[in-house]
Design an enzyme around this catalytic site. Structure first.
Site, PDB file in Angstrom:
ATOM      1  N   ASN A 138       0.815  -1.197   0.000  1.00 37.96           N
ATOM      2  CA  ASN A 138       0.000   0.000   0.000  1.00 37.96           C
ATOM      3  C   ASN A 138       0.861   1.264   0.000  1.00 37.96           C
ATOM      4  O   ASN A 138       0.954   1.954  -1.010  1.00 37.96           O
ATOM      5  CB  ASN A 138      -0.939  -0.024   1.209  1.00 37.96           C
ATOM      6  CG  ASN A 138      -1.983   1.067   1.155  1.00 37.96           C
ATOM      7  OD1 ASN A 138      -1.851   2.029   0.406  1.00 37.96           O
ATOM      8  ND2 ASN A 138      -3.027   0.944   1.935  1.00 37.96           N
ATOM      9  N   ASP A 139       1.523   1.525   1.104  1.00 38.81           N
ATOM     10  CA  ASP A 139       2.261   2.782   1.218  1.00 38.81           C
ATOM     11  C   ASP A 139       3.364   2.926   0.171  1.00 38.81           C
ATOM     12  O   ASP A 139       3.656   4.029  -0.277  1.00 38.81           O
ATOM     13  CB  ASP A 139       2.861   2.903   2.617  1.00 38.81           C
ATOM     14  CG  ASP A 139       1.771   2.920   3.683  1.00 38.81           C
ATOM     15  OD1 ASP A 139       0.713   3.488   3.408  1.00 38.81           O
ATOM     16  OD2 ASP A 139       1.989   2.356   4.770  1.00 38.81           O
ATOM     17  N   VAL A 140       3.964   1.794  -0.224  1.00 42.41           N
ATOM     18  CA  VAL A 140       5.099   1.877  -1.157  1.00 42.41           C
ATOM     19  C   VAL A 140       4.651   2.202  -2.582  1.00 42.41           C
ATOM     20  O   VAL A 140       5.481   2.405  -3.449  1.00 42.41           O
ATOM     21  CB  VAL A 140       5.941   0.586  -1.156  1.00 42.41           C
ATOM     22  CG1 VAL A 140       6.544   0.350   0.220  1.00 42.41           C
ATOM     23  CG2 VAL A 140       5.139  -0.606  -1.603  1.00 42.41           C
ATOM     24  N   ALA A 157       1.039   3.018   7.362  1.00 36.90           N
ATOM     25  CA  ALA A 157       1.249   4.419   7.716  1.00 36.90           C
ATOM     26  C   ALA A 157      -0.073   5.100   8.057  1.00 36.90           C
ATOM     27  O   ALA A 157      -0.110   6.220   8.518  1.00 36.90           O
ATOM     28  CB  ALA A 157       1.930   5.154   6.565  1.00 36.90           C
TER      29      ALA A 157
END
Lengths: 480, 97
Positions: free
Chosen positions: A405-407, A446
């Site tokens: 997700n965050d990456v 995050a």
């Protein structure tokens, strides 16, 4: 004589640590490096047991207990380390690190009791030692404080990674932490320099406060930053071990400890760099813990979510020329590393070019995804690192994001208010189609929304990674 | 203070050299190996077990004996667990072509 042989053994062990660590830095030799260091460790342990003599020329006693403890620790350590799932590796490292910290802490407690007893006893031979004693007490206190912080911190980090402990932040957490640290330092100075009044009480107070500090230090740091914290605590334990080396004038402890202390610190900084953040930022930034409030309100991105069925995704992928798979923690949780490899083989047999894009902090640790995919026999050269793979997305037909997700969150590039702003990401949005497999629309670690999911070229394949991929594989097979 | 440093000057030399060696060793490691490297370093600081063995071997009181026993067990966990976990990670890095 025996003492001399022991010193040579320590020298050999020190060399194996340095050489082992060097070998560990290269994929081709890493495994030997680990074994070399392990060999040196065994040598040092048995050398100490049989050859160590005290200043009075006595050998070590209690050999039965020592061997009992060694055997007990070996059995438990071996079983735990062998049985743990590959996905749980990061928390395992943290746990073992905590054990080392606790060991250093206990050594300090016992040595302190020895010194206190010796000081109270009327026998005179200690008077000659009294000049040396300040240095001794200093090493003891340092070992105690650092060992305790490392122990308590590692246990909290272990709890966080395994989901047993939630992110928590007290009001003015940083102020409390700094205050606590100052108190610990002042009290430690009092013990070392003081006139001996209340020394015992002060010692146990410092002990307790250090444990408390270790907990409060790690508690507010977000789960996504745990690898950095573990690496930092790892180097702490190294320094604590080195304190023991100072205490016993033991070179191998000093070498091993300082080596890990400095290498670990550098490793921590390198990891921070991979996320484009400074260490200070990680430690006081409250990443993931406190930033959710603001982000939750901004979930109204333009566009809407488009869901895709497994059969549609199968068609899309089967007739693609090039597919890049982006694995994330969701893949690890679902234990989907084998099925993703099956998918890769199946697509390749259909003539599709398949690669994996590995973000440096995908999963919960750098290298986490590599380890996991290597477990299911994915070829090493199919795992492409971020800098190399980013230009390739433009020529990619389908990107399959599995539990990451965050990456892949474009906010890292476009939204200066985002807590992950500045972190390098995988540019999956440049591909023709993006299929995102997620369990739900829940935010990533995050704790922030991902605009990618709302883009027109993105479609969502909801479900557990293992189930969804299994379905995908059978749908592709069904297409014939 | 000066006296203390002078008495242990060898150790201070050793510490400073090791700091640089440590930095040098980690300098150019691909990020793929960060996790095994951290785990390997984790096992190496298990060398603290030497201290716990020395303490244990000189313990005479019950309390020291119990705490020492615990320290040796924990140190062994660090060493054995650390090396075995690292080996398991690296086992998977075998090249397959």
């Amino acid at each position: 004589m025996q003492q001399h042989i022991l010193q040579i053994i320590y020298l050999i062990a020190s060399v194996t640590f340095i050489g082992g660590l060097k070998f560990l830095g290269n994929p081709a030799t890493a495994r030997q490096g680990n074994l070399i260091a392990a060999f040196g460790m065994v040598l040092a342990i048995f050398g100490t047991i049989f050859l160590y003599t005290t200043e009075m020329g006595e050998h070590l006693h209690n050999l039965g207990f020592i061997f009992g403890a060694l055997i007990l620790g070996t059995i438990i350590g071996w079983i735990v380390a062998k049985k743990v799932q590959m996905t749980a590796m990061p928390e395992m490292v943290s746990l073992f690190n905590g054990m080392g910290g606790a060991c250093a802490m206990l050594i300090s407690v016992i040595e302190f009791r020895h010194i206190m007893e010796a000081l109270e006893s009327p026998s005179g031979f200690l008077i000659g030692m009294s000049e040396n004693i300040t240095g001794h007490i200093l090493a003891i206190i340092l070992g105690l404080v650092i060992g305790s912080v490392s122990f308590a911190g590692s246990i909290v980090a272990y709890g966080k990674l395994s989901g047993k402990v939630k992110d928590k932040s007290l009001g003015m957490q940083q102020l409390i932490n700094i205050g606590l640290l100052v108190v610990i330092m002042v009290l430690s100075a009092l013990i070392v320099m003081g006139n001996g009044a209340y020394t015992v009480q002060l010692f146990y107070l410092v002990f307790t406060l250090s444990l408390l500090y270790g907990i409060l230090f790690v508690l507010p740091i977000g789960g996504a930053d745990m690898p950095v914290v573990i690496s930092l605590l790892n180097s702490f334990t190294g320094v604590a071990a080195a304190c023991g080396g100072f205490l016993y004038d033991n070179k191998v402890m000093l070498v091993g400890g300082i080596l890990v202390g400095s290498a670990g610190t550098l490793l921590t900084i390198v990891m921070c760099k991979a996320m484009n953040r400074s260490l200070v930022n990680v430690l006081i930034g409250n990443f993931g813990g406190g930033s959710t409030g603001e982000a939750a309100t901004s979930s109204s991105f333009a566009g809407s979510i488009k869901e895709v069925t497994a059969s549609d995704a199968a068609i899309l992928m089967k007739y693609a020329k090039k597919v890049i798979i982006v694995p994330g923690y969701g893949l690890a949780v679902a234990q989907a590393q084998h099925i993703v490899h099956d998918l890769e083989l199946l697509l390749e047999s259909e003539g599709v070019e398949v690669k994996y894009a590995i973000h440096p902090v995908a999963g919960r640790m750098p290298g986490h995804m590599n380890v996991l995919l290597a477990e299911s026999n994915v070829s090493y050269d199919k795992l492409v690192e971020m800098e190399e793979v980013n230009p390739e997305f433009a020529t990619t037909d389908v990107v399959l994001v599995v539990g990451a997700n965050d990456v892949v969150n474009p906010a890292a590039k476009t939204d200066p208010n985002s807590p992950i702003y500045g972190m390098p990401i995988l540019d999956v949005e440049n591909a023709t189609n993006v299929i995102v497999n997620k369990r739900s629309m829940k935010a990533g670690y995050a704790g922030i929304e991902n605009e990618l999911f709302y883009k027109p070229k993105t479609s969502m394949l909801f479900g557990d990674a293992k189930k969804a991929l299994t379905q995908l594989v059978s749908e592709i097979k069904a297409l014939g | 203070m000066l006296e203390f440093i002078n008495e242990n000057i060898q150790l201070f030399y050793l510490i400073i050299l090791m700091v640089f060696v440590g930095i040098e060793l980690i300098g150019h490691v691909p990020s793929v190996l960060h996790t095994p490297l951290m785990s390997g370093a984790n096992a190496i600081h298990g060398v603290v077990i030497i201290g716990s063995i020395i303490v244990m071997g000189q313990a005479t009181h019950m309390v020291s004996l119990i705490l020492g026993f615990l320290a040796v067990v924990l140190g062994t966990l660090n060493v054995v667990g650390g090396f075995v976990v690292t080996d398991r990670m690296l086992e998977m890095f075998k090249k397959k072509k």
